[in-house]
Design a protein around this motif. Structure first.
Motif: not given
Length: 411
Positions: A309-314, A316-321, A327-332, A388-390
């Motif tokens: 749950g903590v990782l999922a919340a993190g 969500l925050v990191a996604d806006k940075t 997300r289509i980069a090979p590691p992601a 992007n944030v919206v």
């Protein structure tokens, strides 16, 4: 190391079968559970069918009437179509406790030899009905685990002869991964065809008036009944085949067969990679009975759900940075595929093992969702001018809604 025996093309010789029948007398069951608890609510698949086979004279069974003929056929597994399941056993042994080897033949060139044992025999009569039948339990080395009842009954008032099959089962052992995949894809169709053909065979047997048993090796061989020239695949259909078999009641209450839930977890993993395992872990933390068998039973799900749950919340925050890679980069992308595969495979009935077929479906859904939502996000931010944030918050809301739906479907 699996104990399931399988072969290509050819089956087993009579000496081989007799040796294996001897060993089957001491094999343990491959499941644990009382019959009253073997329900769909507790994660068991329940499949049953019932049909009128014929009509005798009213009153209790007498002499060599239709009930006696069918009783013999049921005892000798004469209802089992050898194209799908061929039974091997020593008919000289008492029925109660008798070991049997069921040779499953899903394809013309593939054979699985699965041991079972007769657990109970039912023979009773009252003023209105006579009933006879028995149940079998699966043993170690069977591709399924569970119990199955075969019950023949006569209504004294009308003379109706009725046959009833009821199975409660879960997946058992498989000798290899592709057998497990094949069972997921084709198993239910063969099971349905077997049920339909069982009623047809008993009806044909009653019309012909005899059941031929071959004494070779003390085991039962094919019963020469030309029930239908139609292929097995036809009898796997719900509609026309059920009408042909004149099945009055047919129940298919199968847990873990909701493929939309598997796809949903793959899609959620493609949207937010940590949300999918977080939802599943939370479900297992509040409902331990839903945990699949194997390693899942040993995981501390409450702590795991909190960490995820903590990782999922993190996430969500990191996604806006701006510094987070696409997300289509090979590691992601690889991470989302892994999460889609794991959560998709784990969406199974309580006590079952992880499903390799569901893993493939979940991974595929994760890839499609990853590319799809990445394309939508770029279109919204670059073509429509959405910040992007919206755009990220809108996707968060969609992921949260999907997570809630998936959690509800699991419960």
């Amino acid at each position: 190391m699996t104990n399931v025996e399988w072969r290509w093309k050819s089956g087993w010789s009579d000496p081989e079968l007799l040796a294996r029948l001897g060993r089957a007398t001491t094999l343990p069951l491959n499941f644990v559970g009382e019959e009253k608890g073997m329900t769909a609510e507790n994660g068991w698949s329940v499949v049953e069918s019932q049909a009128v086979i014929g009509v005798d004279k009213p009153g209790p069974p007498q002499g060599e009437d239709g009930f006696a003929l069918l009783k013999h056929a049921v005892t000798e597994l004469g209802f089992s179509d050898p194209r799908i399941v061929r039974g091997h056993f020593d008919s000289a042994m008492p029925l109660l406790g008798r070991p049997m080897l069921l040779e499953l033949r899903p394809l013309r060139f593939l054979r699985y030899l699965c041991p079972v044992r007769v657990r109970a025999v039912r023979s009773e009569q009252d003023e209105t009905h006579t009933a006879y039948g028995f149940s079998i339990d699966t043993l170690a080395g069977h591709v399924e685990s569970g119990r199955e009842w075969f019950l023949l009954s006569k209504d004294h008032r009308t003379g109706e002869l009725r046959f009833h099959i009821r199975a409660t089962w879960r997946e058992g052992e498989f000798p290899n991964w592709w057998s497990a995949v094949g069972f997921e894809v084709m198993g239910r169709r063969y099971q349905r065809a077997w049920h339909h053909l069982a009623h047809l065979r008993l009806r044909e047997l009653l019309a012909k008036g005899h059941l031929a048993a071959h004494p070779s090796g003390g085991t039962m061989r094919d019963t020469p009944l030309e029930v239908s020239r139609l292929p097995v695949q036809f009898h796997s259909q719900r509609g026309m085949s059920r009408a042909l078999a004149q099945v009055e009641r047919e129940v298919e209450s199968e847990r873990g067969q909701d493929w939309l839930t598997t796809v949903g977890f793959g899609v959620l993993a493609g949207m937010r990679s940590m949300s999918a395992p977080a939802v599943l872990a939370y479900q297992y933390s509040v409902e331990p009975k839903a945990v699949p068998g194997g390693w899942g039973e040993r995981v501390p799900w409450k702590k795991t759900a909190a960490v995820l749950g903590v990782l999922a919340a993190g996430e969500l925050v990191a996604d806006k940075t701006p510094w987070v890679p696409a997300r289509i980069a090979p590691p992601a992308l690889l991470g989302r595929v892994v999460m889609g595969a794991l959560t998709g495979a784990a969406v199974a009935a309580p006590g079952r093992k992880l499903s390799p077929t569901r893993a493939v479906v979940g991974a595929t859904a994760a890839v499609v969702a990853t590319v799809g939502f990445y394309t939508l996000r770029r279109f919204a931010t670059r073509r429509l001018g959405v910040p992007n944030v919206v755009a990220g918050l809108i996707e968060d809301a969609a992921a949260a809604a999907m997570g809630g739906k998936l959690f509800a479907s699991l419960r």
